[in-house]
Scaffold this motif. Structure first.
Motif, PDB file in Angstrom:
ATOM      1  N   PHE A   1      -5.259  44.211  -0.107  1.00  0.00           N
ATOM      2  CA  PHE A   1      -4.242  44.768  -1.005  1.00  0.00           C
ATOM      3  C   PHE A   1      -4.894  45.595  -2.112  1.00  0.00           C
ATOM      4  O   PHE A   1      -4.416  46.691  -2.434  1.00  0.00           O
ATOM      5  CB  PHE A   1      -3.385  43.663  -1.639  1.00  0.00           C
ATOM      6  N   VAL A   2      -5.971  45.098  -2.699  1.00  0.00           N
ATOM      7  CA  VAL A   2      -6.650  45.831  -3.778  1.00  0.00           C
ATOM      8  C   VAL A   2      -7.153  47.180  -3.273  1.00  0.00           C
ATOM      9  O   VAL A   2      -6.978  48.204  -3.930  1.00  0.00           O
ATOM     10  CB  VAL A   2      -7.801  44.979  -4.370  1.00  0.00           C
ATOM     11  N   ILE A   3      -7.758  47.186  -2.095  1.00  0.00           N
ATOM     12  CA  ILE A   3      -8.253  48.458  -1.530  1.00  0.00           C
ATOM     13  C   ILE A   3      -7.090  49.415  -1.325  1.00  0.00           C
ATOM     14  O   ILE A   3      -7.184  50.603  -1.657  1.00  0.00           O
ATOM     15  CB  ILE A   3      -9.023  48.205  -0.220  1.00  0.00           C
ATOM     16  N   TRP A   4      -5.964  48.935  -0.770  1.00  0.00           N
ATOM     17  CA  TRP A   4      -4.802  49.804  -0.572  1.00  0.00           C
ATOM     18  C   TRP A   4      -4.281  50.336  -1.898  1.00  0.00           C
ATOM     19  O   TRP A   4      -4.021  51.530  -2.038  1.00  0.00           O
ATOM     20  CB  TRP A   4      -3.682  49.056   0.160  1.00  0.00           C
ATOM     21  N   ALA A   5      -4.108  49.449  -2.873  1.00  0.00           N
ATOM     22  CA  ALA A   5      -3.526  49.854  -4.153  1.00  0.00           C
ATOM     23  C   ALA A   5      -4.407  50.884  -4.856  1.00  0.00           C
ATOM     24  O   ALA A   5      -3.896  51.868  -5.407  1.00  0.00           O
ATOM     25  CB  ALA A   5      -3.320  48.636  -5.052  1.00  0.00           C
ATOM     26  N   LEU A   6      -5.703  50.689  -4.825  1.00  0.00           N
ATOM     27  CA  LEU A   6      -6.599  51.633  -5.491  1.00  0.00           C
ATOM     28  C   LEU A   6      -6.708  52.943  -4.722  1.00  0.00           C
ATOM     29  O   LEU A   6      -6.905  53.999  -5.319  1.00  0.00           O
ATOM     30  CB  LEU A   6      -7.978  50.999  -5.676  1.00  0.00           C
TER      31      LEU A   6
ATOM     32  N   GLY B   1       2.645  50.128  -9.915  1.00  0.00           N
ATOM     33  CA  GLY B   1       2.554  48.707 -10.248  1.00  0.00           C
ATOM     34  C   GLY B   1       1.414  48.036  -9.516  1.00  0.00           C
ATOM     35  O   GLY B   1       0.783  47.110 -10.031  1.00  0.00           O
ATOM     36  N   GLY B   2       1.146  48.518  -8.297  1.00  0.00           N
ATOM     37  CA  GLY B   2       0.044  47.962  -7.510  1.00  0.00           C
ATOM     38  C   GLY B   2      -1.299  48.207  -8.166  1.00  0.00           C
ATOM     39  O   GLY B   2      -2.204  47.375  -8.073  1.00  0.00           O
ATOM     40  N   MET B   3      -1.437  49.335  -8.844  1.00  0.00           N
ATOM     41  CA  MET B   3      -2.683  49.641  -9.539  1.00  0.00           C
ATOM     42  C   MET B   3      -2.939  48.619 -10.650  1.00  0.00           C
ATOM     43  O   MET B   3      -4.037  48.087 -10.776  1.00  0.00           O
ATOM     44  CB  MET B   3      -2.601  51.054 -10.105  1.00  0.00           C
ATOM     45  N   LEU B   4      -1.918  48.333 -11.431  1.00  0.00           N
ATOM     46  CA  LEU B   4      -2.047  47.338 -12.495  1.00  0.00           C
ATOM     47  C   LEU B   4      -2.316  45.958 -11.904  1.00  0.00           C
ATOM     48  O   LEU B   4      -3.203  45.231 -12.365  1.00  0.00           O
ATOM     49  CB  LEU B   4      -0.778  47.320 -13.355  1.00  0.00           C
ATOM     50  N   PHE B   5      -1.574  45.619 -10.867  1.00  0.00           N
ATOM     51  CA  PHE B   5      -1.747  44.322 -10.213  1.00  0.00           C
ATOM     52  C   PHE B   5      -3.137  44.201  -9.600  1.00  0.00           C
ATOM     53  O   PHE B   5      -3.759  43.133  -9.640  1.00  0.00           O
ATOM     54  CB  PHE B   5      -0.650  44.109  -9.172  1.00  0.00           C
ATOM     55  N   ALA B   6      -3.659  45.287  -9.043  1.00  0.00           N
ATOM     56  CA  ALA B   6      -5.011  45.275  -8.473  1.00  0.00           C
ATOM     57  C   ALA B   6      -6.049  44.996  -9.556  1.00  0.00           C
ATOM     58  O   ALA B   6      -7.016  44.269  -9.327  1.00  0.00           O
ATOM     59  CB  ALA B   6      -5.307  46.601  -7.778  1.00  0.00           C
ATOM     60  N   GLY B   7      -5.842  45.562 -10.740  1.00  0.00           N
ATOM     61  CA  GLY B   7      -6.755  45.295 -11.849  1.00  0.00           C
ATOM     62  C   GLY B   7      -6.737  43.829 -12.250  1.00  0.00           C
ATOM     63  O   GLY B   7      -7.787  43.212 -12.469  1.00  0.00           O
ATOM     64  N   VAL B   8      -5.545  43.253 -12.330  1.00  0.00           N
ATOM     65  CA  VAL B   8      -5.419  41.833 -12.673  1.00  0.00           C
ATOM     66  C   VAL B   8      -6.055  40.974 -11.584  1.00  0.00           C
ATOM     67  O   VAL B   8      -6.800  40.020 -11.874  1.00  0.00           O
ATOM     68  CB  VAL B   8      -3.934  41.454 -12.894  1.00  0.00           C
TER      69      VAL B   8
END
Length: 150
Positions: free
Chosen positions: A132-137, A27-34
């Motif tokens: 957060f984006v760096i972590w999620a990706l 879910g974090g991957m999708l959220f990072a994209g948004v």
């Protein structure tokens, strides 16, 4: 699952890796994209405001990393457009977008740090988003089926 105490005593060895099937990771991957898409658009607008020489940003006194507002405008516009394109790529599932997203989020993080005197609260919030984006990706691992060339 139990761990043999002779193999791992908690003081040595690599830290545990994130579970790639965890809802936080997928879910974090999708959220990072948004987040990247939205943050990119907002950063581009922030850059346009700085280029327009508007009164949105106050005057900053002596600051080690001081650039003209026009310079900051171009920096935010360029990083914002790259982030928006990368965010769209992440949402489409493009393979190049994950590594590019980490690089762009890192650049955005540094830019926001240097921009702190101009917009302190906004910069701190965006630094948190970038972390957060760096972590999620970084934590996301594509399913094995996606790694096989067709």
């Amino acid at each position: 699952m139990s761990v043999d105490p002779g193999l791992y005593d908690g003081t040595s060895g690599p830290p545990p890796a994130p579970d790639p099937d965890s809802a936080w990771v997928t879910g974090g991957m999708l959220f990072a994209g948004v987040l990247m898409l939205c943050q990119g658009v907002v950063a581009a607008l922030q850059g346009i405001a700085a280029l327009g020489d508007s009164d949105v940003y106050g005057a900053v006194g002596d600051y080690a990393y001081r650039f003209s507002l026009t310079s900051w405008g171009w920096i935010h516009l360029a990083v914002g457009l790259c982030a928006a394109i990368t965010g769209a790529g992440l949402l489409k599932g493009a393979g190049w977008a994950r590594v590019t997203g980490i690089v762009i989020a890192s650049l955005a993080l540094f830019a926001q740090f240097l921009f702190l005197p101009y917009a302190p609260v906004w910069s701190v919030l965006m630094i948190g988003v970038d972390i957060f984006v760096i972590w999620a990706l970084s934590a996301y691992r594509p399913p094995a089926a996606d790694l096989v060339p067709r």
